[in-house]
Scaffold this active site. Structure first.
Site, short mmCIF file in Angstrom:
data_model
loop_
_atom_site.label_atom_id
_atom_site.label_comp_id
_atom_site.label_asym_id
_atom_site.label_seq_id
_atom_site.Cartn_x
_atom_site.Cartn_y
_atom_site.Cartn_z
N GLY A 6 0.84 -1.19 0.00
CA GLY A 6 0.00 0.00 0.00
C GLY A 6 0.87 1.23 0.00
N LEU A 7 0.78 2.03 -1.05
CA LEU A 7 1.63 3.21 -1.20
C LEU A 7 0.83 4.49 -1.06
CD1 LEU A 7 3.76 2.06 -4.28
CD2 LEU A 7 4.50 2.15 -1.88
N SER A 8 1.30 5.37 -0.16
CA SER A 8 0.65 6.67 0.04
C SER A 8 1.44 7.80 -0.60
CB SER A 8 0.51 6.94 1.54
OG SER A 8 1.80 7.10 2.13
N GLY A 10 4.29 8.66 0.77
CA GLY A 10 5.12 9.15 1.86
C GLY A 10 6.40 8.36 2.04
N SER A 13 5.92 4.24 3.45
CA SER A 13 5.48 3.23 2.49
C SER A 13 6.49 3.07 1.35
CB SER A 13 4.09 3.57 1.94
OG SER A 13 4.09 4.80 1.25
N CYS A 106 -10.70 2.84 9.56
CA CYS A 106 -10.15 2.85 8.20
C CYS A 106 -9.19 1.68 8.00
CB CYS A 106 -9.43 4.16 7.94
SG CYS A 106 -8.64 4.25 6.31
N GLY A 132 3.58 0.71 5.39
CA GLY A 132 4.67 1.37 6.11
C GLY A 132 4.35 1.61 7.56
#
Length: 366
Positions: A6-8, A10, A13, A106, A132
């Site tokens: 899961g990449l944000s 930031g 991650s 969430c 992350g």
């Protein structure tokens, strides 16, 4: 092993994905969208927050990052479910004079829930999901059970926000940063040129006044003592939270704290510090994260707020999805709607939603 990350966009991650690739895993990136263009909810004042239109704009930067790592990248739209699940719960809880924790819901329902369901339905095949987050997952051979534990970096530990993950979710999850210090992660990030040195961290889930999300017109009411003496006035009880001390606008001989929110009478009840302690709390909607029960007479550490260091307490199971906390020292942080998470050392034993009203006289120490 094939890992979906899961990449944000930031630091955390990004470094998690890089580490997994360095360790020889087949990595694929995914970003969940939680902002709807036609959302009835206002954009936050600060764009550097989870729920923000700027998160959607980060897609291009994340795509560039994935291209650099040579990994596939997918964007998955979870905005409708996020709005109906997380934001509607947030609004409903506040208007019922409770203080919810949207990040907890969430994680359990969106990030480690529908995001993975959407990924699989889109044809993405993976063995594990990674983020992350700063937390650790271990496996207890004796119990045949997955365990959630605190991160090595106590200052960055996020296990409180992850306690609702099920055994199935824990079994399919990896936290590459759980054994690392944030300083190490930053050094890797800068060395690899993913972000400039001093890159800002993401803020809370909503960078602004929470009352903006509630969408209520101001409704003047009274600020009163537990005996009903009117000390001042307010714009609506939902602008306050239990334990709040600042921003009351009332001069008193000692600091006043918000003790209770009366949604029916639109009152904010306040009192001094010696009125704010609570000797016990009841908890419902429990997730038995790493164990199915508590040890009798054992003293656990319980966090009733994410920023809390934890408070010593004895904990007793009262039903299949409920338990009671008896604090060794009265707690000022007990707030209906927030999560109470029970720790045995670094092990997350269980957690749930606080139900006890702070003005329950049987539970108050005065």
């Amino acid at each position: 092993m094939k890992v979906l990350v899961g990449l944000s966009g930031g630091i955390d991650s990004s470094v998690a994905a890089w580490l997994l690739k360095e360790h020889g895993h087949e990595v694929e990136g995914a970003t969940m969208l939680i902002w709807k263009k036609d959302s009835p909810y206002p954009a936050p004042v600060s764009p550097n927050s989870c729920y923000s239109p700027s998160r959607a704009e980060d897609k291009a930067h994340i795509a560039e990052f994935c291209a650099r790592l040579g990994i596939p990248y997918t964007v998955l739209d979870c905005s409708a479910l996020y709005e109906s699940t997380v934001l509607e719960d947030f609004r409903r809880e506040y208007m019922n004079a409770r203080t919810p924790n949207p990040c907890v819901w969430c994680n359990a329902k969106i990030k480690f829930g529908c995001l993975l369901d959407y990924a699989r339905s889109s044809g993405i095949i993976f063995d594990k999901f990674a983020t992350g987050h700063y937390a650790r997952i271990t496996y207890c051979e004796e119990l045949g059970r997955w365990e959630l534990r605190k991160a090595v970096d106590a200052m960055k530990d996020q296990s409180y926000f992850l306690y609702r993950l099920s055994q199935d979710q824990l079994s399919h999850t990896i936290f590459p940063l759980g054994d690392m210090l944030k300083s190490e992660v930053r050094r890797i990030d800068v060395a690899q040129g993913f972000h400039p040195e001093g890159q800002a961290e993401s803020q809370d889930f909503y960078g602004g006044d929470y009352s903006d999300l509630i969408g209520q017109e101001d409704r003047p009411g009274d600020i009163v003592t537990t005996d009903g003496l009117v000390l001042g006035h307010h714009r609506g009880f939902w602008h306050y939270t239990i334990g709040q001390r600042r921003g009351l606008g009332i001069a008193a001989e000692a600091p006043l704290y918000v003790l209770e929110l009366d949604s029916v009478g639109n009152r904010v009840i306040v009192g001094f510090a010696d009125e704010a302690g609570q000797s016990y709390a009841t908890v419902s909607q429990v997730v038995w994260t790493s164990r199915d029960d508590f040890e009798a007479d054992k003293v656990y550490l319980v966090k009733v707020r994410s920023a809390s260091r934890g408070e010593e307490a004895r904990v007793r199971k009262t039903g299949p999805d409920s338990f009671r906390i008896d604090f060794l020292t009265p707690s000022r942080g007990v707030t209906a709607g927030q999560s109470a998470v029970v720790y045995d050392g670094d092990l997350v034993v269980a957690g749930g939603i606080i139900e006890t009203s702070p003005l329950d006289k049987a539970g108050r120490t005065v």
